[in-house]
Write an enzyme that holds these catalytic residues in place. Structure first.
Site, PDB file in Angstrom:
ATOM      1  N   GLY A 153     -23.450  41.681 -41.089  1.00  0.00           N
ATOM      2  CA  GLY A 153     -24.812  42.570 -40.949  1.00  0.00           C
ATOM      3  C   GLY A 153     -24.849  43.869 -42.060  1.00  0.00           C
ATOM      4  N   TYR A 154     -24.980  43.588 -43.289  1.00  0.00           N
ATOM      5  CA  TYR A 154     -24.813  44.768 -44.270  1.00  0.00           C
ATOM      6  C   TYR A 154     -26.357  45.136 -44.449  1.00  0.00           C
ATOM      7  CZ  TYR A 154     -19.764  45.188 -45.416  1.00  0.00           C
ATOM      8  OH  TYR A 154     -18.376  45.413 -45.231  1.00  0.00           O
TER       9      TYR A 154
ATOM     10  N   GLU B  48     -14.913  39.996 -50.026  1.00  0.00           N
ATOM     11  CA  GLU B  48     -15.864  39.003 -50.393  1.00  0.00           C
ATOM     12  C   GLU B  48     -16.282  38.406 -51.685  1.00  0.00           C
ATOM     13  OE1 GLU B  48     -19.705  40.425 -49.196  1.00  0.00           O
ATOM     14  OE2 GLU B  48     -20.816  38.389 -49.509  1.00  0.00           O
TER      15      GLU B  48
END
Ligand SMILES: Cc1cc2nc3c(=O)[nH]c(=O)nc-3n(C[C@H](O)[C@H](O)[C@H](O)COP(=O)(O)OP(=O)(O)OC[C@H]3O[C@@H](n4cnc5c(N)ncnc54)[C@H](O)[C@@H]3O)c2cc1C
Length: 405
Positions: free
Chosen positions: A134-135, A250
């Site tokens: 949830g960025y 990531e």
């Protein structure tokens, strides 16, 4: 026999004895493509892919370098290399794909307190919990530090209100690692990093459809969501440092997923062979179109070089210090080559690469079209190509900021 050779023979025997035979025989299309992500939904499942996750997870080999006390394999860099070689040689499937393994876990190892590590890391290793990220928010993508989702201190808990967007697999995830605003008077120094159970009251997800027809990501809404105090990782207002570090993990890991085929990089299979099937061959057996042949060869060579660079960078990262800003180079290059591969695939297939559905197209042709459309997102997800070029300019090459007029 050296210790490493002992380990090789042990690993070879263990893999052969524990690989579910159904996976060796299975047609990939017949497998539940979601099962490989694990999660609560698969608790008690007898799906062979879930059995494979469970066995590898109990051995700690889904996270081979993580410490044994957190469920990992505790293997050295050399042992990991041997394990990877044995898995490739034996044709074993990757047991688990998970944002927990690739992004959150490494960040927790660096920043979480002991209670958080003990609670979350073993469940990530065993694939019991599926995580989402949830960025991004409607007003905060590349300018991530502009995020506005509020997190207020309510004494015995945090109260969260706001909206996230493009949250991959939020509708399938069990937990979310989330960036929230805990101080509105500062930008970067007003952000904290919290872990949210997606089954908490007040969490709602709405899938968004991609250009490829899939709905892999969602809008995620938090309305008066209560989060236990112990779910904040790191210090209050100290989330930006963790957020940036997680992005490096990531970018290091996302690149391996592009271009290997499937949804992200076009249809699976050897590009040269596919092109020969559609375009035909010359009298020497080479692809008949010389210009296409040159571009396909160049793309394949670039991919090969990239795989070696990824392997080198992963080995450097394991050897100490973790990933660096140089992961932006890999992310940028991987997205470019994957998009180029998809374009070449469509060009080689001609009209047959432009179908959407129907009997006029074979299954792999439709996969190629949808993969080509999906690959448009490769230069956006995990930070856009432009933003990654900026990171390389500033943090790798040390170039100054552009002069403001
Ligand atoms: C397939 C996919 C999966 C995703 N999954 C997730 C997820 O799980 N969780 C999550 O939080 N987010 C996820 N995202 C969101 C992704 O991180 C954002 O889309 C991305 O960071 C860009 O933000 P934005 O869409 O708001 O675009 P913007 O930031 O508005 O950018 C628009 C354009 O402006 C350019 N631009 C912006 N700033 C600069 C600059 N400083 N210099 C040069 N150019 C600039 C960008 O490169 C881009 O071309 C996903 C996105 C995709 C496509």
């Amino acid at each position: 026999m050296s210790e490493l050779e002992d380990f090789r023979s042990e690993a070879r025997q263990w893999l052969a004895a524990n690989y579910p035979p159904e996976l060796r025989e299975a047609d990939p299309a017949s497998l539940d493509s979601d099962a490989v992500w694990g999660g609560r939904k698969y608790e008690g499942s007898t799906d062979p892919q879930v059995l494979w996750i469970r066995r590898m997870g109990e051995k700690g080999w889904t996270a081979p370098t993580w410490p044994v006390r957190y469920g990992g394999g505790g293997l050295s860099a050399e042992q990991v290399r041997v394990l990877e070689e044995e898995m490739a040689a034996g044709g074993y499937r990757q047991p688990l794909i998970s944002f927990g393994l690739l992004m959150l876990g490494p960040a927790l190892l660096e920043y979480a307190d002991e209670a958080q590590k003990t609670e979350h890391l073993p469940r990530i290793v065993r694939g019991e919990i599926r995580w989402c990220q949830g960025y991004s928010e409607p007003g905060a993508g590349s300018d991530l530090a502009g995020l506005a989702t509020r997190c207020e201190d309510r004494g015995d808990h945090w109260l969260i209100n706001g909206q996230k967007i493009w949250t991959s697999y939020a509708d399938k995830a069990d937990w979310c690692f989330c960036l929230v605003r805990t101080d509105t008077s500062k930008k970067h120094e007003g952000i904290s990093f919290v872990l949210i159970d997606m089954s908490s009251p007040g969490v709602e997800t709405r899938p968004i459809r991609l250009i490829s027809g899939e709905s892999p990501f969602c809008e995620t809404f938090f309305t008066d969501v209560k989060v236990p105090k112990g779910n904040m990782v790191g210090r209050l207002n100290g989330g930006w440092e963790i957020a940036k570090r997680l992005l490096q993990y990531e970018r290091q890991n996302i690149s391996g997923g592009f271009g290997g085929g499937g949804g992200a990089g076009g249809a699976a299979g050897d590009l040269g062979q596919i092109a020969r099937n559609y375009v035909g061959v010359d009298e020497t057996g080479r692809l008949a179109d010389g210009d296409l042949r040159r571009r396909i060869t160049e793309n394949k060579m670039n991919f090969q070089a990239l795989q070696m660079t990824i392997a080198r960078s992963a080995a450097e990262s394991r050897a100490g210090g973790g990933p660096s800003a140089a992961t932006s180079i890999i992310k940028y290059a991987a997205a470019s080559f994957a998009q180029e591969r998809s374009e070449l695939m469509i060009e080689a297939m001609g009209h047959q690469g432009l179908g959407w559905e129907g009997d006029a197209f074979k299954g792999h042709e439709l996969t190629a079209t949808r993969g080509w459309l999906r690959s448009k997102g490769n230069s956006i997800e995990g930070g856009t190509s432009e933003v990654n070029i900026n990171v390389v300019a500033k943090r790798v090459l040390g170039l100054p900021d552009p002069i403001k007029q």
